[in-house]
Write an enzyme that holds these catalytic residues in place. Structure first.
Site, PDB file in Angstrom:
ATOM      1  N   SER A 152       0.836  -1.192   0.000  1.00  0.00           N
ATOM      2  CA  SER A 152       0.000   0.000   0.000  1.00  0.00           C
ATOM      3  C   SER A 152       0.871   1.242   0.000  1.00  0.00           C
ATOM      4  CB  SER A 152      -0.933   0.018   1.218  1.00  0.00           C
ATOM      5  OG  SER A 152      -0.191  -0.011   2.421  1.00  0.00           O
ATOM      6  N   GLY A 204       2.522   2.814  -2.171  1.00  0.00           N
ATOM      7  CA  GLY A 204       3.781   2.776  -2.895  1.00  0.00           C
ATOM      8  C   GLY A 204       4.897   2.010  -2.218  1.00  0.00           C
ATOM      9  N   GLU A 213      -7.416   5.002 -10.948  1.00  0.00           N
ATOM     10  CA  GLU A 213      -6.233   5.723 -11.416  1.00  0.00           C
ATOM     11  C   GLU A 213      -5.911   5.388 -12.870  1.00  0.00           C
ATOM     12  OE1 GLU A 213      -2.843   6.117  -8.617  1.00  0.00           O
ATOM     13  OE2 GLU A 213      -3.986   4.720  -7.363  1.00  0.00           O
ATOM     14  N   GLU A 246      -4.521   1.569 -11.540  1.00  0.00           N
ATOM     15  CA  GLU A 246      -4.907   0.862 -10.314  1.00  0.00           C
ATOM     16  C   GLU A 246      -6.280   1.336  -9.852  1.00  0.00           C
ATOM     17  OE1 GLU A 246      -0.542  -0.099  -8.315  1.00  0.00           O
ATOM     18  OE2 GLU A 246      -1.774   1.490  -7.448  1.00  0.00           O
ATOM     19  N   ASP A 256      -6.417   8.926  -1.364  1.00  0.00           N
ATOM     20  CA  ASP A 256      -5.641  10.005  -0.744  1.00  0.00           C
ATOM     21  C   ASP A 256      -5.553  11.240  -1.634  1.00  0.00           C
ATOM     22  OD1 ASP A 256      -3.928   8.775  -2.571  1.00  0.00           O
ATOM     23  OD2 ASP A 256      -2.475   8.129  -1.073  1.00  0.00           O
ATOM     24  N   THR A 257      -5.454  11.067  -2.944  1.00  0.00           N
ATOM     25  CA  THR A 257      -5.412  12.230  -3.830  1.00  0.00           C
ATOM     26  C   THR A 257      -6.717  13.015  -3.784  1.00  0.00           C
ATOM     27  OG1 THR A 257      -6.184  10.973  -5.760  1.00  0.00           O
ATOM     28  CG2 THR A 257      -3.810  11.062  -5.391  1.00  0.00           C
ATOM     29  N   ARG A 261       3.496  10.668   6.202  1.00  0.00           N
ATOM     30  CA  ARG A 261       2.533  11.712   5.899  1.00  0.00           C
ATOM     31  C   ARG A 261       1.767  12.071   7.165  1.00  0.00           C
ATOM     32  NH1 ARG A 261      -1.715   9.563   2.014  1.00  0.00           N
ATOM     33  NH2 ARG A 261       0.150   8.945   0.876  1.00  0.00           N
TER      34      ARG A 261
END
Length: 392
Positions: A153, A155, A261, A273, A280-281, A358
């Site tokens: 997850s 990345g 995505e 994906e 999150d984006t 983050r």
């Protein structure tokens, strides 16, 4: 007729789960937040919480049966999904459904669904289950190539291999960042794309599909750094993305929001994906839309009406990262960041920091996307995560 309030159980209580919990609480629902560690973001505003390893099938089933929620909402990939499948067969409602959760938590399953079953355009890919097989399979590609664990997850475990010598390190990075015990990676061609977008796609209980304006985003090592809405793509590509998103989400079924995505290469739209939950984006929608992605998700899963989704302005987000590891945290630069017009700060409430973690996001809006992005980046860079000098 909808019955409110309802009991919602979040499996995963990070920053996205926290925003879902906030929207659910606004509608009077009871929220049970679950995660592997105490004081996770969503736990801070939930009615109840449970701390346990959600990869433990027996414990996961026991906790869900203990509370008997109206809806179980997976917010992370690290789950014993077999427990969800069994409970769904017993009448527990999983969002969007257990099948979609299983398919999307594995890069190989969602990629094979898109490319082989649905015949969607994707980047060229292969799988390898050992270093030796990786060396053999990579010969089918041009350099560089992306190496990713099939289960991970944000990345984690992803790297760009530029030559044969870098494959050994790429394999080790993938295994270190992988979730679960599967020694398998996906080898993916490196695309030269014009734009990477997320198309938030909402499936309602009556079967209709809604879309938000496309969101552009930038990633480093597969992890999002900034996003903006609307993404600038031509009408043909926009319609093509909507058609693909509808096709793949209809195949998965269920209700709620999906973050789909894509890579945009000229007029060509290439599926990348999918996440069966808020993305999150999509944090940018808190400032750019009349309904954020989190409110849209909660309305959809509760079967509540969603009037026209409107983008109110151009919006942008920029992540706030920790530069070091701290067991207790504080922030500086907050006042300076909030002096920037039409800018907001969203701190996630994570109890500790790791280097690169983050910790929050800066949001900004303007009539022009470039200015909104500039303001979000400026605000995020003003904020610093520091060691708390007076921890509790």
């Amino acid at each position: 007729m909808n019955r409110l309030p309802q009991v919602l159980m979040l499996l995963g209580s990070g920053e996205l789960g926290k925003e879902v919990a906030i929207e659910a609480k606004r509608l009077g629902c009871c929220v049970i937040a679950c995660d592997r560690y105490a004081n996770a973001p969503a736990m801070q505003i939930a009615d109840k919480y449970e701390i346990f390893d959600m990869n433990d099938k027996t414990t996961l089933k026991k906790i869900i049966q203990k509370h008997s929620p109206d809806l179980v909402i997976p917010e992370i990939e690290a789950l014993a999904v077999s427990a969800l499948i069994e409970l769904e067969n017993e009448g527990i409602k999983v969002i969007p459904n257990a099948k979609a959760t299983e398919i999307t938590m594995n890069r190989d399953k969602i990629r094979d669904l898109a490319a082989k079953k649905l015949k969607l355009k994707t980047a060229k890919y292969e799988y390898a289950s050992s270093k030796e097989e990786l060396v053999k399979k990579v010969k089918q590609f041009k350099w560089p190539v992306l190496i990713k664990p099939v289960m991970s997850s944000s990345g984690k475990g992803q790297s760009l291999a530029k030559d044969i010598k870098s494959l050994n390190e790429a394999w080790d990075i993938a295994m270190e960042g992988a979730r679960g015990n599967s020694p398998r990676v996906i080898i993916e061609e490196f695309l030269s794309f014009d734009l990477e977008i997320t198309l938030l796609t909402i499936r309602q209980q009556d079967g209709t599909t809604l879309f938000c304006d496309p969101i552009g985003h930038e990633q480093i090592n597969g992890d999002y750094q900034c996003s903006w809405q609307p993404a600038q793509l031509n009408h043909k590509a926009h319609i093509q993305a909507q058609e693909i998103a509808k096709k793949v989400t209809e195949s998965l079924g269920g209700t709620g929001i999906f973050g789909v995505e894509f890579f945009i290469c000229g007029d060509e739209v290439i599926f990348s994906e999918l996440s069966p939950r808020p993305h999150d984006t999509g944090l940018v929608t808190i400032i750019s839309q009349n309904y954020s992605e989190f409110e849209l998700h909660v309305r959809a899963i509760l079967g509540l009406p969603i009037p026209k989704i409107k983008r109110l302005s151009c919006g942008a987000s920029q992540v706030i990262l920790s530069s070091d590891t701290y067991s207790s945290i504080a922030y500086t630069g907050v006042s300076e960041a909030l002096e920037i017009e039409n800018t907001k700060l969203l701190f996630f409430g994570k109890p500790n920091a790791k280097k690169g973690r983050r910790m929050g996001v800066a949001l900004a809006e303007d009539n022009e996307i470039d200015i909104a992005l500039k303001k979000a980046k400026q605000a995020a860079h003003l904020v610093k995560v520091i060691k708390n000098p007076t921890p509790d």
